[in-house]
Design an enzyme around this catalytic site. Structure first.
Site, PDB file in Angstrom:
ATOM      1  N   GLU A  53       0.822  -1.215   0.000  1.00  0.00           N
ATOM      2  CA  GLU A  53       0.000   0.000   0.000  1.00  0.00           C
ATOM      3  C   GLU A  53       0.859   1.270   0.000  1.00  0.00           C
ATOM      4  O   GLU A  53       0.921   2.000   0.994  1.00  0.00           O
ATOM      5  CB  GLU A  53      -0.978  -0.028   1.187  1.00  0.00           C
ATOM      6  CG  GLU A  53      -1.953  -1.189   1.094  1.00  0.00           C
ATOM      7  CD  GLU A  53      -2.994  -1.225   2.210  1.00  0.00           C
ATOM      8  OE1 GLU A  53      -2.960  -0.337   3.084  1.00  0.00           O
ATOM      9  OE2 GLU A  53      -3.850  -2.134   2.186  1.00  0.00           O
ATOM     10  N   GLU A  57      -4.695  -8.337  -1.822  1.00  0.00           N
ATOM     11  CA  GLU A  57      -5.004  -8.466  -0.387  1.00  0.00           C
ATOM     12  C   GLU A  57      -6.448  -8.045  -0.206  1.00  0.00           C
ATOM     13  O   GLU A  57      -6.851  -6.978  -0.675  1.00  0.00           O
ATOM     14  CB  GLU A  57      -4.084  -7.585   0.461  1.00  0.00           C
ATOM     15  CG  GLU A  57      -4.391  -7.650   1.955  1.00  0.00           C
ATOM     16  CD  GLU A  57      -3.595  -6.635   2.762  1.00  0.00           C
ATOM     17  OE1 GLU A  57      -2.356  -6.606   2.626  1.00  0.00           O
ATOM     18  OE2 GLU A  57      -4.228  -5.863   3.514  1.00  0.00           O
TER      19      GLU A  57
END
Length: 549
Positions: A227, A346
């Site tokens: 991220e 994810e």
């Protein structure tokens, strides 16, 4: 007004193409009264002559969060024979090792320098499937200590403060042994926050790790960073799409220098779901480095685990958010890099470690099964579940290494659902149509004994009332095997049970290494499908004779 029910016209149209027959059957629909007490009797239209999408055979994959490595002793949990048996039931699948903690970890060798000229793999720890088998007493102690460690990690997540941690060769050996001996394909997430004063990724530590893994002939794929849109929040570092792409191009060059990783997979950028600058970050990355990656990865969660509710988990509007975000990502990727595969790298129900009493209970299955169905329908190639084991409450296996409801759901999906996505529609204009969600695939013949041409329908009933499903008359002569999953406890309150029933039988391991019989119930040919309220089910149409299956 009553809902249409298809007449039996299989005989009349037997010589015609299945889709054409289905079309004419639909035209001959006649009205019958709707049931007053039931959800509503609905007809399903099944298209079995054309594959709409085809996903990776490892479509349902799993993750282990890097926080398990925060203290290396907990990596020994991966030597549990029970955990390996549970993991094997989910193969074929990728095993992603990553998450927030990966960007705060550094490889610190403790042994004597390793030689890349040693080509014998027989003595390498990660290739020995009995070397790291965890003794029962040690397993019991580690599980008790892990419960406390998980609370500490959750507190760190809440505060947003992360300390740098080191890991050694032993942790890598344990991770690879688990993946290798469970039959999972390992993807290792590298630390992207090791950067030079010029804000360029510093690859020295990653190269040290790769050289070790290369010397041990550990077959794996790679990611870089987790991220990147949150680097500034987590570490005060801002990286734009162009620089992120340059970092991946550099990693790609590093991989080319190794013996066994020059042809390994590279996936990224594992960006959060599209929002504001994240779109620009993904676009800039793809414009710079799309040729370096094998698939573009992004993350998705429906809700915030700290303020969500039971109703959110079965709200069709919440479930539909996945389609909105997925289409945004697909549009971006296909406009910049046409044909590039897209993964949910994810994903789970609620971010922030999950929602206690929700993400680890039966109700989470509505989000999970719908995500699997919708992601495949939209064209995502792989979906990686956060997590198999680890901190938080969105795990498939709890801190005692016992399967939770989403684990059983995942095993049934693996056994029954193939990679070929077919079309299915609910032939109803009722407002309750949105509470019934249906998906259709070819049956997975690689892990089951079902004959060629069989199809698997899976359905979710978000209503409290039973739904009666009618298949087209073309399938009236087929035996159907039903796998109906319900909470172990009745009613809406029972949705927060940490146990599930399959066709009325409680699902639990017979012993530490033996699965319960996961058997379906045969329905008579032509019998309607009865889907109880607040449940989901798989229906294998054994004699569908689908030409594409």
């Amino acid at each position: 007004m009553g809902q249409p029910r298809l007449r039996s016209c299989a005989g009349a149209f037997a010589p015609f193409h299945l889709c054409a027959a289905l079309f004419f059957c639909t035209l001959q629909a006649e009205a019958v009264p709707a049931l007053a007490e039931d959800f509503e009797s609905v007809n399903l239209e099944l298209g079995v002559s054309h594959v709409d999408k085809k996903v990776n055979e490892r479509f349902l994959s799993v993750a282990i969060d890097a926080d398990l490595m925060a203290q290396e002793k907990f990596m020994y949990l991966l030597g549990s024979p029970k955990l390996r048996i549970l993991a094997k039931a989910l193969t074929p699948a990728f095993l992603r090792f990553g998450g927030t903690e990966q960007d705060f970890m550094q490889f610190r060798p403790q042994r004597e320098p390793f030689s890349s000229n040693d080509h014998s793999s027989l003595h390498y720890p990660g290739h020995s499937c009995d070397r790291f088998e965890l003794p029962p007493l040690l397993e019991k102690r580690l599980k008790q200590e892990w419960a406390l460690q998980a609370s500490v990690l959750q507190h760190e997540e809440l505060l947003g403060k992360f300390d740098r941690k080191n890991f050694s060769e032993s942790a890598v050996d344990l991770l690879y042994a688990f993946a290798n001996c469970s039959g999972l394909d390992l993807i290792f997430g590298l630390n992207a926050l090791l950067r030079t004063p010029d804000n360029v990724w510093d690859s020295q530590n990653a190269e040290l790790l790769m050289n070790y893994c290369d010397s041990r002939q550990y077959i794996m794929s790679w990611e870089l960073g987790n991220e990147p849109n949150s680097y500034e929040k987590k570490a005060g570092v801002r990286v734009d799409g162009y620089q992120l792409g340059q970092d991946f191009l550099h990693l790609h060059k590093v991989l080319q220098k190794t013996r066994i990783y020059r042809s390994s997979g590279l996936y990224g950028p594992d960006v959060g779901q599209p929002r504001n600058h994240r779109k620009d970050l993904l676009t800039g990355f793809l414009e710079t480095a799309s040729n370096a990656i094998d698939a573009c990865t992004w993350h998705h969660y429906y809700v915030n685990g700290r303020d969500t509710s039971l109703e959110d988990f079965k709200d069709p509007e919440v479930l539909d958010r996945l389609a909105v975000k997925t289409n945004e990502v697909l549009e971006t990727v296909h406009s910049v890099s046409p044909g590039k595969r897209v993964w949910l790298g994810e994903t789970s129900s609620a971010y922030g470690g999950g929602a206690l009493g929700l993400s680890d209970t039966f109700v989470a299955g509505f989000m999970w099964l719908d995500k699997l169905g919708l992601a495949a329908k939209l064209g995502l190639d792989v979906v990686i579940r956060q997590v198999l084991i680890g901190s938080g409450t969105y795990h498939l296996v709890d801190d005692n290494l016992d399967p939770l409801p989403d684990y059983w759901l995942s095993v049934l999906y693996k056994r029954l659902v193939g990679p070929e996505v077919l079309k299915v529609e609910v032939a109803s204009n009722s407002k309750q149509k949105r509470l019934l969600r249906v998906y259709l695939h070819c049956t997975n013949r690689k892990s089951s004994s079902y004959r060629q041409g069989s199809v698997t329908l899976f359905a979710l009933n978000l209503s409290k009332n039973q739904a009666t499903l009618s298949l087209p008359a073309l399938f009236s002569n087929s035996t159907i095997e039903a796998y109906v999953l319900q909470s172990a406890e009745p009613g809406v309150d029972g949705l927060q049970s940490r146990a599930a029933r399959l066709n009325g039988v409680l699902l639990k391991m017979v012993d530490e290494q033996t699965f319960p019989p996961l058997q379906g119930t045969d329905l008579r040919p032509g019998e309607h499908l009865k889907l109880p309220g607040l449940s989901f089910a798989f229906y294998v149409v054994k004699q569908a004779r689908a030409p594409v299956c």
